[in-house]
Scaffold this motif. Structure first.
Motif, PDB file in Angstrom:
ATOM      1  N   LEU A   1       0.820  -1.211   0.000  1.00  0.00           N
ATOM      2  CA  LEU A   1       0.000   0.000   0.000  1.00  0.00           C
ATOM      3  C   LEU A   1       0.856   1.263   0.000  1.00  0.00           C
ATOM      4  CD1 LEU A   1      -2.860  -0.997   2.483  1.00  0.00           C
ATOM      5  CD2 LEU A   1      -3.013  -0.782  -0.009  1.00  0.00           C
ATOM      6  N   SER A   2       2.046   1.170   0.581  1.00  0.00           N
ATOM      7  CA  SER A   2       2.912   2.344   0.629  1.00  0.00           C
ATOM      8  C   SER A   2       3.439   2.734  -0.744  1.00  0.00           C
ATOM      9  CB  SER A   2       4.086   2.098   1.574  1.00  0.00           C
ATOM     10  OG  SER A   2       4.988   1.133   1.022  1.00  0.00           O
ATOM     11  N   ILE A   3       3.333   1.810  -1.716  1.00  0.00           N
ATOM     12  CA  ILE A   3       3.768   2.128  -3.075  1.00  0.00           C
ATOM     13  C   ILE A   3       2.813   3.137  -3.719  1.00  0.00           C
ATOM     14  CG2 ILE A   3       4.207   1.142  -5.378  1.00  0.00           C
ATOM     15  CD1 ILE A   3       4.975  -1.453  -4.034  1.00  0.00           C
ATOM     16  N   ILE A   4       1.566   3.168  -3.252  1.00  0.00           N
ATOM     17  CA  ILE A   4       0.575   4.107  -3.790  1.00  0.00           C
ATOM     18  C   ILE A   4       0.701   5.424  -3.035  1.00  0.00           C
ATOM     19  CG2 ILE A   4      -1.864   4.515  -4.252  1.00  0.00           C
ATOM     20  CD1 ILE A   4      -2.287   1.494  -4.018  1.00  0.00           C
ATOM     21  N   PRO A   5       1.052   6.522  -3.720  1.00  0.00           N
ATOM     22  CA  PRO A   5       1.251   7.798  -3.014  1.00  0.00           C
ATOM     23  C   PRO A   5      -0.071   8.436  -2.603  1.00  0.00           C
ATOM     24  CG  PRO A   5       1.520   8.113  -5.372  1.00  0.00           C
ATOM     25  CD  PRO A   5       1.326   6.627  -5.163  1.00  0.00           C
ATOM     26  N   ASP A   6      -0.040   9.196  -1.509  1.00  0.00           N
ATOM     27  CA  ASP A   6      -1.226   9.958  -1.107  1.00  0.00           C
ATOM     28  C   ASP A   6      -1.530  11.029  -2.146  1.00  0.00           C
ATOM     29  OD1 ASP A   6      -1.520   8.512   1.268  1.00  0.00           O
ATOM     30  OD2 ASP A   6      -0.130   9.815   2.330  1.00  0.00           O
ATOM     31  N   THR A   7      -0.493  11.682  -2.618  1.00  0.00           N
ATOM     32  CA  THR A   7      -0.635  12.657  -3.712  1.00  0.00           C
ATOM     33  C   THR A   7       0.559  12.506  -4.647  1.00  0.00           C
ATOM     34  OG1 THR A   7       0.599  14.416  -2.579  1.00  0.00           O
ATOM     35  CG2 THR A   7      -1.793  14.299  -2.171  1.00  0.00           C
ATOM     36  N   ILE A   8       0.386  12.911  -5.885  1.00  0.00           N
ATOM     37  CA  ILE A   8       1.476  12.833  -6.853  1.00  0.00           C
ATOM     38  C   ILE A   8       2.617  13.755  -6.439  1.00  0.00           C
ATOM     39  CG2 ILE A   8       2.123  13.281  -9.253  1.00  0.00           C
ATOM     40  CD1 ILE A   8      -0.791  12.577  -9.984  1.00  0.00           C
ATOM     41  N   VAL A   9       2.251  14.956  -5.983  1.00  0.00           N
ATOM     42  CA  VAL A   9       3.257  15.922  -5.559  1.00  0.00           C
ATOM     43  C   VAL A   9       4.046  15.379  -4.368  1.00  0.00           C
ATOM     44  CG1 VAL A   9       3.636  18.236  -4.634  1.00  0.00           C
ATOM     45  CG2 VAL A   9       1.908  17.869  -6.404  1.00  0.00           C
ATOM     46  N   GLY A  10       3.352  14.699  -3.445  1.00  0.00           N
ATOM     47  CA  GLY A  10       4.017  14.144  -2.280  1.00  0.00           C
ATOM     48  C   GLY A  10       5.057  13.111  -2.650  1.00  0.00           C
ATOM     49  N   ALA A  11       4.764  12.282  -3.659  1.00  0.00           N
ATOM     50  CA  ALA A  11       5.715  11.261  -4.094  1.00  0.00           C
ATOM     51  C   ALA A  11       7.015  11.898  -4.570  1.00  0.00           C
ATOM     52  CB  ALA A  11       5.101  10.412  -5.203  1.00  0.00           C
ATOM     53  N   PHE A  12       6.896  12.992  -5.347  1.00  0.00           N
ATOM     54  CA  PHE A  12       8.086  13.668  -5.853  1.00  0.00           C
ATOM     55  C   PHE A  12       8.795  14.436  -4.741  1.00  0.00           C
ATOM     56  CE2 PHE A  12       5.990  12.756  -9.809  1.00  0.00           C
ATOM     57  CZ  PHE A  12       7.017  12.604 -10.716  1.00  0.00           C
ATOM     58  N   ALA A  13       8.026  15.045  -3.843  1.00  0.00           N
ATOM     59  CA  ALA A  13       8.622  15.817  -2.754  1.00  0.00           C
ATOM     60  C   ALA A  13       9.428  14.928  -1.821  1.00  0.00           C
ATOM     61  CB  ALA A  13       7.529  16.545  -1.975  1.00  0.00           C
TER      62      ALA A  13
END
Length: 443
Positions: A133-145
């Motif tokens: 589940l942690s592979i799925i980001p809460d937000t796209i911006v959060g994944a990059f940040a």
């Protein structure tokens, strides 16, 4: 002489030697050089998210057959699991044969655990499903940040597939992505000029802080880790190379600059962009290279896997913790899953090991104090093995799915390709090989 000194890997090697000398002669000064090594790693990490995103999106968006994507993914996961499990098993065998911790008779309750508090508090106590589940980001911006490689990879694959299905309407956007990717790799080339400085700072800090004395005090443990890494590379990755149609030794020579950089920085992440480029130079298609190298950081940590089993059983031996064969197999099974949560950053292996021991409840976590003095020295072996394993795995999977240009591979490994530095934006490559290449690969 001037031509030899102009090569990046020679400069990095010289920097490593000078860093070690400074660490021995001037330990206080060397310890203060830590920001130099950290700064180089931060520069590389700054580029990882955009490089992964642009490379994967561009490669998948230009694929001719979307069905190949799923086929590559399934085979890659199968390969990663089998090879990393072999690494775990070899580590278990070596540590049982040589018993580096036997006779130390350490009282685990008497150990001062304050020095490992930082690692144990960071250690995740998550289930395998939590990891998925942690592979799925809460937000796209959060994944990059946050620079989460797996989350960025997931979003990049989805966007690449969406653009591929959009047809001609997405062509303009794909061309923009290609242009941005070319610029990003130019930045990577600029940053890599600082690799000797980063390696100098990192090695000087390591030697200055921990000293060679700590290496000798736990030399048997270190010897087991290095020996196992060599055995794994030669007797596991070697046959995989032969089956895939290329020489392991020629491949090691092909990526020597990356290996020396990893030696100096103790991080396989530090060469991720260059490894993607090198795999394409070796004939691997853009989608395979763009997906397999980043994914391998978490799913194919061969060096980390070796370290986990040896370190876990070493602590049990040193603290006289009895382990049956069943107990050791349970350790192996747990590590098959927890090892997939490791990243390419130096020190992450220590955190994952703490989480594994805590979840098992039998091997004392306090015993990790014994590893503190030499963990950094073993991280070079782990990172180099990870880098070699990811490169070999990428080419092996590319051959498995028919996405490897054998003519280009042979020219690259023989040093006959004229381009010293190629950007991944040079020419789009799908999974299908050109007719002349397929004919050559059958001959």
């Amino acid at each position: 002489m001037k031509r030899i000194l102009g090569k990046l890997y020679v400069q990095v090697l010289i920097a490593v030697v000078l860093g070690a000398i400074v660490g021995v002669l001037f330990p206080d000064t060397a310890t203060a050089l830590k920001p130099i090594g950290d700064g180089f790693i931060k520069l590389i990490k700054m580029l990882l998210a955009p490089v992964i995103f642009l490379t994967v999106v561009s490669g998948i968006a230009r694929m001719e057959n979307m069905k190949e994507l799923g086929r590559v993914g399934v085979r890659a996961l199968l390969y990663f699991e089998v090879v990393s499990t072999l690494a775990l098993a070899i580590g278990l065998i070596v540590v049982d044969v040589f018993k580096p911790g036997a006779g130390m008779n350490i009282d685990a309750k008497a150990l001062d655990t304050s020095s490992i508090a930082t690692y144990t508090t960071q250690a995740p106590h998550n289930s395998f499903m939590d990891f998925i589940l942690s592979i799925i980001p809460d937000t796209i911006v959060g994944a990059f940040a946050q620079g989460n490689v797996l989350q960025i990879l997931l979003f990049s694959i989805l966007l690449g597939v969406a653009l591929a299905n959009a047809g001609p309407r997405a062509r303009i956007f794909i061309d923009v992505v290609d242009s941005l990717m070319k610029g990003m790799f130019n930045i990577v080339n600029m940053v890599m000029r600082l690799a000797p400085i980063g390696a100098f700072g990192a090695i000087a800090f390591t030697i200055g802080k921990y000293g060679f004395g700590s290496m000798f005090s736990l030399g048997k443990l270190m010897a087991c880790v290095y020996l196992t890494c060599v055995v794994f590379v030669v007797f596991v990755l070697g046959p995989i190379c032969r089956y895939s149609g290329f020489s392991l030794w020629k491949f090691l020579r092909f990526i020597k600059e990356e290996l020396f950089t990893v030696l100096g920085t103790s991080s396989s992440e530090s060469v991720l962009p260059q490894m993607i480029t090198k795999m394409e130079r070796a004939g691997c298609s853009k989608p395979v290279a763009g997906m397999m190298i980043p994914a391998g950081l978490s799913f194919n940590p061969d060096g980390q896997a070796i370290y986990y089993t040896i370190a876990a059983i070493f602590i049990a031996q040193a603290t006289n913790t009895p382990l049956t064969l069943t107990d050791q197999l349970i350790v192996l099974a747990v590590l098959m899953f927890t090892s997939k949560g490791s990243a390419g950053v130096s020190g992450s292996g220590f955190i994952i090991l703490a989480a594994t021991l805590a979840s098992l409840g039998k091997i004392p976590v306090s015993g990790m104090v014994l590893l503190l003095g030499v963990d950094r020295f073993m991280s070079e072996a782990r990172a180099i093995t990870n880098t070699i394993g990811n490169g070999v795995g990428t080419l092996a999977i590319a051959r498995w799915v028919g996405a490897l240009d054998r003519v280009k591979l042979n020219r690259a490994l023989e040093g006959k390709d004229e381009a010293v530095e190629e950007t991944v934006a040079a020419k789009p490559a799908g999974f299908a090989l050109p007719p002349q290449t397929e004919a050559a690969s059958r001959s």
